[in-house]
Write an enzyme that holds these catalytic residues in place. Structure first.
Site, mmCIF file in Angstrom:
data_model
loop_
_atom_site.group_PDB
_atom_site.id
_atom_site.type_symbol
_atom_site.label_atom_id
_atom_site.label_comp_id
_atom_site.label_asym_id
_atom_site.label_seq_id
_atom_site.Cartn_x
_atom_site.Cartn_y
_atom_site.Cartn_z
ATOM 1 N N PRO A 1 0.403 -1.412 -0.035
ATOM 2 C CG PRO A 1 0.280 -1.079 2.135
ATOM 3 C CD PRO A 1 0.415 -1.380 1.096
ATOM 4 C CB CYS A 2 3.662 2.745 -2.664
ATOM 5 S SG CYS A 2 2.409 1.607 -4.090
ATOM 6 C CG HIS A 3 -2.543 3.329 -1.661
ATOM 7 N ND1 HIS A 3 -2.667 1.813 -1.467
ATOM 8 C CD2 HIS A 3 -3.801 3.583 -0.698
ATOM 9 C CE1 HIS A 3 -3.061 1.126 -1.307
ATOM 10 N NE2 HIS A 3 -3.979 2.042 -0.015
#
Length: 179
Positions: free
Chosen positions: A140-142
């Site tokens: 989850p780089c978001h």
């Protein structure tokens, strides 16, 4: 002739307004593409990361991944259980693992991630590693934002990042409400 180049299996995941390509090896998920981007995004990534590997469309092999990602997009899944096969440097792997520790519905800054991996001076390198994350959503780089709370770059684009953060915020608040 034997080859050590893994076959990459791919599929187009379509769910409501979400359309993106996903790919795996026999060991795990290796790529989740950007929303509504053409298949060339996958092909270009594969040429760089898995040069010479065969790309085979196989919806059946990708089904377990598609199911979990779809459940996530429905707001019904917070964590992923499907295997991911990381292809990156040791530093990138450390960053990507740190991303997976960010709780659903929460965010951290690049500085936070640098501190989490005990490299507090490596904020820019952390940003580069995050930008190289090939497995959007599941890694989850978001959930990484600027130190001041602003949205920052995202391979999938700001619209996709905003949609994912909003989805998590909405699903988290719905999950917290007693029924």
């Amino acid at each position: 002739m034997e080859t050590n180049k893994p076959t990459l299996y791919w599929s187009l995941l379509m769910f409501k307004d979400w359309n993106f390509y996903i790919a795996s090896t026999l060991k795990g998920l290796v790529f989740v593409g950007s929303q509504n981007k053409p298949i060339e995004e996958l092909f270009e990534w594969a040429r760089k990361r898995f040069p010479g590997s065969l790309l085979v469309e196989d919806d059946d092999k990708l089904e377990p991944y598609a199911v979990e990602i779809t459940q996530y997009l429905e707001g019904k899944r917070k964590n992923f259980t499907v295997p991911v096969e990381y292809a990156g440097t040791q530093f990138q792997l450390a960053v990507w693992n740190a991303l997976c520790e960010i709780p659903y519905g929460q965010t951290k800054s690049y500085s936070d991630i640098a501190n989490d991996i005990n490299k507090p001076a490596a904020v820019r390198a952390v940003g580069a590693a995050i930008g190289a994350n090939p497995v959007l959503i599941t890694v989850p780089c978001h959930r990484v934002i600027g130190k001041n709370g602003s949205l920052t770059g995202y391979r999938g684009g700001f619209e996709m990042k905003t949609l994912l953060l909003d989805l998590e915020k909405r699903a988290s608040s719905e999950m917290d409400v007693p029924h």
